[in-house]
Design a protein around this motif. Structure first.
Motif, PDB file in Angstrom:
ATOM      1  N   LEU A  58       0.842  -1.419  -0.021  1.00 38.68           N
ATOM      2  CA  LEU A  58       0.359   0.102   0.142  1.00 38.68           C
ATOM      3  C   LEU A  58       1.292   0.969   0.036  1.00 38.68           C
ATOM      4  N   MET A  59       2.128   1.023   0.222  1.00 38.90           N
ATOM      5  CA  MET A  59       3.016   2.055   0.390  1.00 38.90           C
ATOM      6  C   MET A  59       3.438   2.515  -1.125  1.00 38.90           C
ATOM      7  N   LEU A  60       3.695   1.397  -1.294  1.00 42.29           N
ATOM      8  CA  LEU A  60       3.995   2.005  -2.867  1.00 42.29           C
ATOM      9  C   LEU A  60       3.035   2.365  -3.348  1.00 42.29           C
ATOM     10  N   ALA A  61       1.579   1.961  -3.392  1.00 43.91           N
ATOM     11  CA  ALA A  61       0.414   2.201  -4.834  1.00 43.91           C
ATOM     12  C   ALA A  61       0.537   4.074  -3.542  1.00 43.91           C
ATOM     13  N   PHE A  62       0.851   4.534  -2.866  1.00 47.83           N
ATOM     14  CA  PHE A  62       0.817   6.079  -2.493  1.00 47.83           C
ATOM     15  C   PHE A  62       1.927   6.236  -3.045  1.00 47.83           C
ATOM     16  N   VAL A  63       2.540   6.004  -3.856  1.00 50.77           N
ATOM     17  CA  VAL A  63       3.517   6.807  -4.503  1.00 50.77           C
ATOM     18  C   VAL A  63       3.695   6.560  -5.905  1.00 50.77           C
ATOM     19  N   ILE A  64       3.083   5.409  -6.789  1.00 48.52           N
ATOM     20  CA  ILE A  64       2.819   5.714  -7.662  1.00 48.52           C
ATOM     21  C   ILE A  64       1.549   6.722  -8.097  1.00 48.52           C
ATOM     22  N   ALA A  65       0.052   6.254  -7.630  1.00 44.03           N
ATOM     23  CA  ALA A  65      -1.135   7.189  -6.988  1.00 44.03           C
ATOM     24  C   ALA A  65      -0.424   9.042  -7.480  1.00 44.03           C
ATOM     25  N   GLY A  66       0.112   8.728  -5.947  1.00 42.57           N
ATOM     26  CA  GLY A  66       1.088  10.561  -5.823  1.00 42.57           C
ATOM     27  C   GLY A  66       1.195  10.963  -7.749  1.00 42.57           C
ATOM     28  N   ALA A  67       2.197  10.021  -8.084  1.00 43.32           N
ATOM     29  CA  ALA A  67       3.313  10.536  -8.620  1.00 43.32           C
ATOM     30  C   ALA A  67       1.805  10.835 -10.205  1.00 43.32           C
ATOM     31  N   VAL A  68       0.505  10.345 -10.815  1.00 45.19           N
ATOM     32  CA  VAL A  68       0.147  10.495 -11.795  1.00 45.19           C
ATOM     33  C   VAL A  68      -0.670  11.777 -11.710  1.00 45.19           C
ATOM     34  N   CYS A  69      -0.829  11.938 -10.141  1.00 44.93           N
ATOM     35  CA  CYS A  69      -1.866  12.975 -10.037  1.00 44.93           C
ATOM     36  C   CYS A  69      -0.927  14.303 -10.132  1.00 44.93           C
ATOM     37  N   ILE A  70       0.390  14.208 -10.241  1.00 46.51           N
ATOM     38  CA  ILE A  70       1.220  15.069  -9.987  1.00 46.51           C
ATOM     39  C   ILE A  70       1.051  15.939 -11.242  1.00 46.51           C
ATOM     40  N   VAL A  71       1.352  14.891 -12.356  1.00 51.57           N
ATOM     41  CA  VAL A  71       1.361  15.278 -13.694  1.00 51.57           C
ATOM     42  C   VAL A  71       0.606  15.957 -14.423  1.00 51.57           C
ATOM     43  N   ALA A  72      -1.064  14.982 -13.924  1.00 46.45           N
ATOM     44  CA  ALA A  72      -2.442  15.615 -13.966  1.00 46.45           C
ATOM     45  C   ALA A  72      -2.306  16.543 -13.117  1.00 46.45           C
ATOM     46  N   ALA A  73      -1.967  17.165 -12.047  1.00 40.61           N
ATOM     47  CA  ALA A  73      -2.052  18.666 -11.169  1.00 40.61           C
ATOM     48  C   ALA A  73      -1.809  19.493 -12.489  1.00 40.61           C
ATOM     49  N   LEU A  74      -1.017  19.179 -13.316  1.00 43.48           N
ATOM     50  CA  LEU A  74      -0.122  20.374 -13.944  1.00 43.48           C
ATOM     51  C   LEU A  74      -0.779  21.051 -14.907  1.00 43.48           C
ATOM     52  N   CYS A  75      -0.944  19.629 -15.382  1.00 48.02           N
ATOM     53  CA  CYS A  75      -2.307  19.938 -16.441  1.00 48.02           C
ATOM     54  C   CYS A  75      -3.376  20.823 -16.722  1.00 48.02           C
TER      55      CYS A  75
END
Length: 527
Positions: A58-75
């Motif tokens: 689950l700890m890795l899952a938070f990293v994966i989801a957060g990374a997708v959110c960062i690039v989406a947020a910039l768009c």
């Protein structure tokens, strides 16, 4: 041509230009605003479901989801700063890809916000029954009154989740009569949430119960559980993506930000990074103290979260105190390690804070519905405003009843997965819209420009598509079915009644409530 109806961007911006918002927000203020918007629902509600899918992974899952959110947020930041009006991704799509695709985005957003509100209602129900009723009042609701039915994966013995039904209807009523959140009350609730989670991290990571062996095996279901399975670290990331939704609120503040080119990315990325670290520490504290290994089925794959099979296992004495079986995971962890009083306080924090999240989600859903109705794509009777309450009461009532029914009969993990399907589609389309606008309107003033869009844009599209394909198959199936229903409505009703198709652009300002009516030149073809 089906893609020919594109709403003129100048018409959409005509309303936004009437605003004279003062640029006063700095990077730290934006970051704190983002943290307040993001932290809440997901981490309180979905920790157990995420652990059942991925275990300590689950700890890795938070990293994966957060990374997708960062690039989406910039768009999101670039297009929100350009088009700061009502309608969110629906309006952005209308101005870039046309009415047809905008309809699919708006239709997906309706699903996203409504189902997300249902998921939060179910999460609130867990804390209400576990902390308020059980711990403080000694009242134990029977299973048939506190959980959804078995159909589609509800908890065993469930008939209706009465507390979830009641809170959804109560918030709907408040929204209908015009009761809005006070900024001061909301700030207090944010402080309560962050303080409660900080206390949780401190108590669990320093506890004598903390045992590093609890993290072994770290990835019991692997990193990638397979498309449509919804398990493994990536499958858990697709579910707990829900814990990050809310960051787009930061992007909407771009036009009120000093030096947005610098401060918006700092606010967005900073708040997402902070929350990712925060979430990882919460997961580490929970798993390191009482364990978070998933309950495996006979084929070596975790039982689906919220399923009948998992409910049967959780009823056994061996799993009665397991993290993955709890409806109020974080409060449950603290009680298990001897901090019952603080655990109950954390439960109260969730009990107090989550209704405000339901209100915000319902507000956003009804406003998307409202804007689509004002565009003529949905019956205009839905956008009727109550003469006394001054709210779109018809669409609010309809939405609230649907949200309440879904909350009454479905488990939280399944609802979050369905909501994520709509969210991921909308975010993907925002990335497409940003890249299209760079090509079709390169000279347009941009208060914020997405850095390295050639990389960030495709990364957002691929990341959202990848997470979508790692949702459970049932959740993936909901979006195309919902879209098919929407397309029938579009071609039977919406396309013929569209204001744009009839030659009128109507823009509704989300702040001042003003309208701009701009006729399309009659000599130009419309359809």
């Amino acid at each position: 041509m089906i893609l020919d109806r594109v709403k003129p961007l100048d018409a959409i911006l005509a309303t936004a230009q009437k605003k004279s918002l003062h640029r006063s927000l700095g990077a730290i203020q934006l970051m704190l605003f983002g943290i307040g918007c993001i932290i809440g629902t997901g981490i309180f509600v979905l920790t157990a479901a995420g652990a059942q899918k991925a275990g300590p992974g689950l700890m890795l899952a938070f990293v994966i989801a957060g990374a997708v959110c960062i690039v989406a947020a910039l768009c999101y930041a670039e297009i929100a700063a350009m088009i700061p009006v009502a309608g969110s991704a629906y309006t952005y799509s209308y101005a870039t890809m046309g009415e047809f695709l905008a309809w699919t985005v708006g239709w997906a957003l309706i699903l996203e916000y409504a189902i997300a509100a249902s998921a939060v209602s179910v999460g609130w129900s867990g804390y209400f029954t576990g902390t308020i009723l059980n711990e403080f009042m000694g009242i134990y609701l029977p299973q048939w009154l506190s959980a959804g039915p078995l159909a589609l994966g509800g908890a065993e013995g469930g008939f209706i989740n009465l507390p979830a039904l009641v809170i959804a209807l109560l918030v709907t009523w408040l929204l209908m009569i015009g009761t809005s959140e006070s900024a001061k009350v909301n700030a207090v609730l944010v402080a309560i949430k962050v303080t409660a989670l900080t206390a949780f991290i401190g108590l669990t990571l320093t506890s004598a119960y903390f045992d590093p062996d609890q993290f072994n095996p770290f990835l019991p279901a692997g990193v990638f559980g397979g498309f449509g399975t919804g398990v493994g670290a990536v499958g858990a990331a697709a579910t707990i993506f829900f814990a990050y939704v809310g960051f787009d609120a930061v992007s909407t503040a771009a036009e009120e930000t000093k030096n947005p080119q610098r401060n918006v990315p700092i606010g967005l990325v900073g708040s997402l990074l902070f929350c990712t670290v925060f979430y990882i520490l919460v997961a580490a504290g929970a798993i390191g103290t009482i364990g978070g290994q998933p309950i495996m089925g006979p084929n070596g794959i975790p039982f689906p979260a919220g399923s009948e099979e998992l409910a049967r296992q959780c009823a056994l004495p061996a799993y009665s105190s397991a993290l993955v079986c709890s409806d109020e995971a974080l409060a449950h962890v603290l009680r298990q390690i001897g901090f019952s009083g603080i655990g109950n306080m954390l439960g109260i924090a969730a009990f107090l804070a989550l209704p405000s999240v339901i209100l915000v989600l319902l507000f956003a859903q009804t406003r998307i519905f409202f804007v689509m109705s004002r565009d003529g794509l949905l019956p205009e009777g839905l956008s009727k405003v109550h003469p006394k309450w001054k709210t779109p009461y018809v669409v609010t009532a309809i939405t609230g009843v649907i949200v309440a029914v879904a909350a009454a009969f479905f488990p939280v993990g399944q609802l979050a997965d369905i909501a994520n399907a709509g969210t991921l589609y909308a975010f993907l389309m925002v990335a497409v819209a940003v890249m299209l606008l760079r090509k079709t309107d390169p000279d347009r003033k941009r208060d914020f420009r997405t850095p390295a869009l050639w990389l960030v844009g495709p990364a957002t599209i691929l990341g959202c598509a990848f997470l979508f394909l790692n949702l459970p198959f049932e959740a993936m199936l909901v979006l195309p079915i919902w879209t098919a229903i929407g397309l029938v409505i579009y071609f039977v009703y919406s396309r013929g009644n569209s204001h744009l198709g009839r030659g009128i652009v109507e823009v509704v300002d989300d702040v001042a409530g003003e309208e701009t009516m701009i006729p399309i030149h009659p000599d130009k073809p419309r359809d």
